[in-house]
Design a protein around this motif. Structure first.
Motif, PDB file in Angstrom:
ATOM      1  N   SER A   1       4.273  28.979  42.524  1.00 47.97           N
ATOM      2  CA  SER A   1       5.617  29.253  42.238  1.00 47.97           C
ATOM      3  C   SER A   1       5.777  30.199  40.734  1.00 47.97           C
ATOM      4  CB  SER A   1       6.611  27.921  42.287  1.00 47.97           C
ATOM      5  OG  SER A   1       5.931  26.872  41.741  1.00 47.97           O
ATOM      6  N   ASP A   2       4.610  29.725  40.086  1.00 48.41           N
ATOM      7  CA  ASP A   2       4.561  30.765  38.731  1.00 48.41           C
ATOM      8  C   ASP A   2       4.767  32.337  39.108  1.00 48.41           C
ATOM      9  OD1 ASP A   2       3.714  28.841  37.144  1.00 48.41           O
ATOM     10  OD2 ASP A   2       1.646  29.326  37.273  1.00 48.41           O
TER      11      ASP A   2
ATOM     12  N   PHE B   1       9.229  23.546  31.556  1.00 45.43           N
ATOM     13  CA  PHE B   1       8.124  24.177  31.851  1.00 45.43           C
ATOM     14  C   PHE B   1       7.864  25.648  31.025  1.00 45.43           C
ATOM     15  CE2 PHE B   1       5.783  26.882  35.457  1.00 45.43           C
ATOM     16  CZ  PHE B   1       4.751  26.060  35.268  1.00 45.43           C
TER      17      PHE B   1
ATOM     18  N   ASN C   1       9.519  18.948  34.048  1.00 48.04           N
ATOM     19  CA  ASN C   1       8.056  19.014  33.460  1.00 48.04           C
ATOM     20  C   ASN C   1       8.324  19.156  31.953  1.00 48.04           C
ATOM     21  OD1 ASN C   1       5.501  19.057  32.646  1.00 48.04           O
ATOM     22  ND2 ASN C   1       4.926  20.776  34.158  1.00 48.04           N
TER      23      ASN C   1
ATOM     24  N   ASP D   1      13.930  24.776  39.667  1.00 52.08           N
ATOM     25  CA  ASP D   1      12.359  24.495  40.007  1.00 52.08           C
ATOM     26  C   ASP D   1      12.173  22.902  40.273  1.00 52.08           C
ATOM     27  OD1 ASP D   1       9.712  24.273  39.851  1.00 52.08           O
ATOM     28  OD2 ASP D   1       9.522  25.534  37.961  1.00 52.08           O
TER      29      ASP D   1
ATOM     30  N   TYR E   1       8.115  19.131  42.061  1.00 47.68           N
ATOM     31  CA  TYR E   1       7.685  17.668  41.940  1.00 47.68           C
ATOM     32  C   TYR E   1       8.777  17.021  43.008  1.00 47.68           C
ATOM     33  CZ  TYR E   1       4.904  18.809  38.322  1.00 47.68           C
ATOM     34  OH  TYR E   1       3.871  19.609  37.170  1.00 47.68           O
TER      35      TYR E   1
ATOM     36  N   THR F   1       6.737  24.233  45.738  1.00 46.15           N
ATOM     37  CA  THR F   1       5.064  24.701  45.468  1.00 46.15           C
ATOM     38  C   THR F   1       4.184  23.626  46.541  1.00 46.15           C
ATOM     39  OG1 THR F   1       3.069  24.778  44.179  1.00 46.15           O
ATOM     40  CG2 THR F   1       4.754  22.995  43.753  1.00 46.15           C
TER      41      THR F   1
ATOM     42  N   SER G   1       1.127  22.945  45.331  1.00 49.93           N
ATOM     43  CA  SER G   1       0.201  22.811  44.204  1.00 49.93           C
ATOM     44  C   SER G   1       0.251  21.505  43.887  1.00 49.93           C
ATOM     45  CB  SER G   1       0.411  23.913  42.917  1.00 49.93           C
ATOM     46  OG  SER G   1       0.266  24.895  43.225  1.00 49.93           O
ATOM     47  N   LYS G   2       1.294  20.671  44.023  1.00 46.06           N
ATOM     48  CA  LYS G   2       1.357  19.343  43.685  1.00 46.06           C
ATOM     49  C   LYS G   2       1.091  18.247  44.627  1.00 46.06           C
ATOM     50  CE  LYS G   2       1.866  21.351  39.511  1.00 46.06           C
ATOM     51  NZ  LYS G   2       2.977  21.855  38.907  1.00 46.06           N
TER      52      LYS G   2
ATOM     53  N   ARG H   1      -2.779  28.486  45.796  1.00 47.86           N
ATOM     54  CA  ARG H   1      -1.792  29.287  45.021  1.00 47.86           C
ATOM     55  C   ARG H   1      -0.624  29.663  45.914  1.00 47.86           C
ATOM     56  NH1 ARG H   1      -1.102  27.591  41.650  1.00 47.86           N
ATOM     57  NH2 ARG H   1      -0.072  29.107  40.463  1.00 47.86           N
TER      58      ARG H   1
END
Ligand SMILES: *Cc1c(COP(=O)(O)O)cnc(C)c1O
Length: 366
Positions: free
Chosen positions: A90-91, A115, A162, A189, A192, A219, A221-222, A230
């Motif tokens: 998501s970056d 963030f 975050n 965003d 989480y 995402t 990623s978590k 990614r």
């Protein structure tokens, strides 16, 4: 060189020390990393299985539309495939959104104590940044609303936030979004999201249906445990996705990431197990904080921000020398805190016992 001026104010990424270097320096057998909100249980075995036999396909470009992954995510969320955009994490979606909407002459509104990538990208694009301090770890939505004017292009919300772990509830978010002018993009965003258990949490997809100026970021990623591959995605109405998509590099999500993410999203039992373990893990930290009268924020994420009422770097250093890498609150804007990722029960017990040693050592000195 005729660089974009704001870029010159930024420093190159400073890589942290590797686990191997830390082990060697402090003569440690093992290191537990609780610094980046990664999943202590790894990923679904099905996701890992999906990339095991991939070597014969490495020479091929990935599917630039991530068709199968798109279908899997759309079906899981019950949205149309046209409502999704995928990013190299998501970056990258934060970068794409910034590139599409921010430039000098615009401003962008975000919390102060959130963030870092929202601000980072806004600086590069030359946008004015309006940061509104958190109140008790929460977004100050009325103040954020008041900061919006006719030059505002993007508003960033992070829920759960975050690094505080504090979420926005249903009434608060509706009261906010319903007042944001329709030509301003609200980015929500939810990195989480899958960890959340609060009962008055909103339904972000219902908000996307109702408000045409909103995009939700999630995402793999978590909780899905695929940070190294990614993959992130955005959910919005088709009109937003259609404009954003050309700002996306054509093969941005690699083929291994797509294959693993497809299996990961199908394995919701894994997600449920991780969420439940995380809730128990948070309780371990809450109990420790209560016993030692440390302030903290109740978290809906897989991390907790704890106030040690001293230099956060000192706590970080003490724990690192004893085999636990956490995140100092200093660079996060919380100089007396550390942020700890909730690990497995044993990892939590381990880091808590070292935190107790830290407090005991401090008490003797005082
Ligand atoms: C970790 C994190 C991200 C980045 O996720 P990737 O998909 O790995 O790029 C985005 N937003 C927040 C709030 C995060 O904590």
């Amino acid at each position: 060189m005729k660089w974009k001026q704001p870029l010159l104010s930024l420093k190159p990424y400073q890589p942290g020390r590797t686990i191997e270097e830390v082990k060697k320096q402090y003569n440690l057998e093992e290191i537990v990393k609780l610094a980046s909100n990664e999943n202590p249980f790894g990923c679904s075995p099905k996701a890992a299985g999906a990339i095991r036999d991939f070597s014969s396909l490495l020479s091929l470009y990935p599917d630039g539309y991530a068709t199968k992954l798109r279908e899997a995510v759309a079906s899981h969320l019950q949205v149309r495939v046209e409502q999704l955009i995928f990013g190299d994490g998501s970056d990258e979606l934060i970068q794409i959104i910034s590139r599409a909407l921010l430039h000098s002459g615009t401003n962008t509104v975000m919390a102060e104590g959130t963030f870092s990538q929202y601000k980072h990208n806004a600086v590069i694009e030359g946008s004015e940044i309006r940061e509104i301090p958190l109140v008790d770890g929460a977004h100050n939505l009325p103040a954020m609303l008041a900061a919006i004017d006719e030059n505002t292009s993007v508003v960033w919300l992070c829920s759960p936030n975050n690094p505080t772990g504090v979420y926005i509830n249903r009434d608060e978010i509706v009261a906010f979004i319903s007042k944001v002018p329709k030509d301003i993009l609200v980015v929500l965003d939810e990195a989480y999201f899958e960890y959340v258990y609060a009962e008055d949490y909103y339904d972000a997809l219902a908000l996307v249906r109702e408000y045409e100026n909103m995009i939700v970021l999630r995402t793999f990623s978590k909780i899905y445990g695929l940070a190294s591959l990614r993959v992130g995605y955005g959910i919005a109405n088709e009109a937003i996705i259609n404009v954003l998509d050309p700002a996306r590099p054509p093969f941005n999500v690699n083929a291994l990431a797509q294959a693993a993410a497809i299996e990961a999203i199908k394995d919701q039992d894994f997600v449920t197990r991780c969420r439940e373990a995380n809730i128990k893990g948070l309780e371990q930290f809450y109990q420790f904080c209560e016993e030692h009268q440390l302030s903290y924020y109740r978290s809906q994420g897989n991390f907790i921000l704890i106030d040690f009422a001293c230099d956060g770097n000192e706590v970080f250093q003490f724990l690192m020398e004893r085999g636990y890498i956490v995140r100092s609150g200093v660079p996060l804007g919380f100089p007396t805190f550390v942020r700890v990722t909730v690990g497995s029960r044993e990892q939590n017990e381990g880091v808590i016992s070292k935190m107790k040693e830290f407090l005991a050592a401090k008490a003797t000195l005082a």
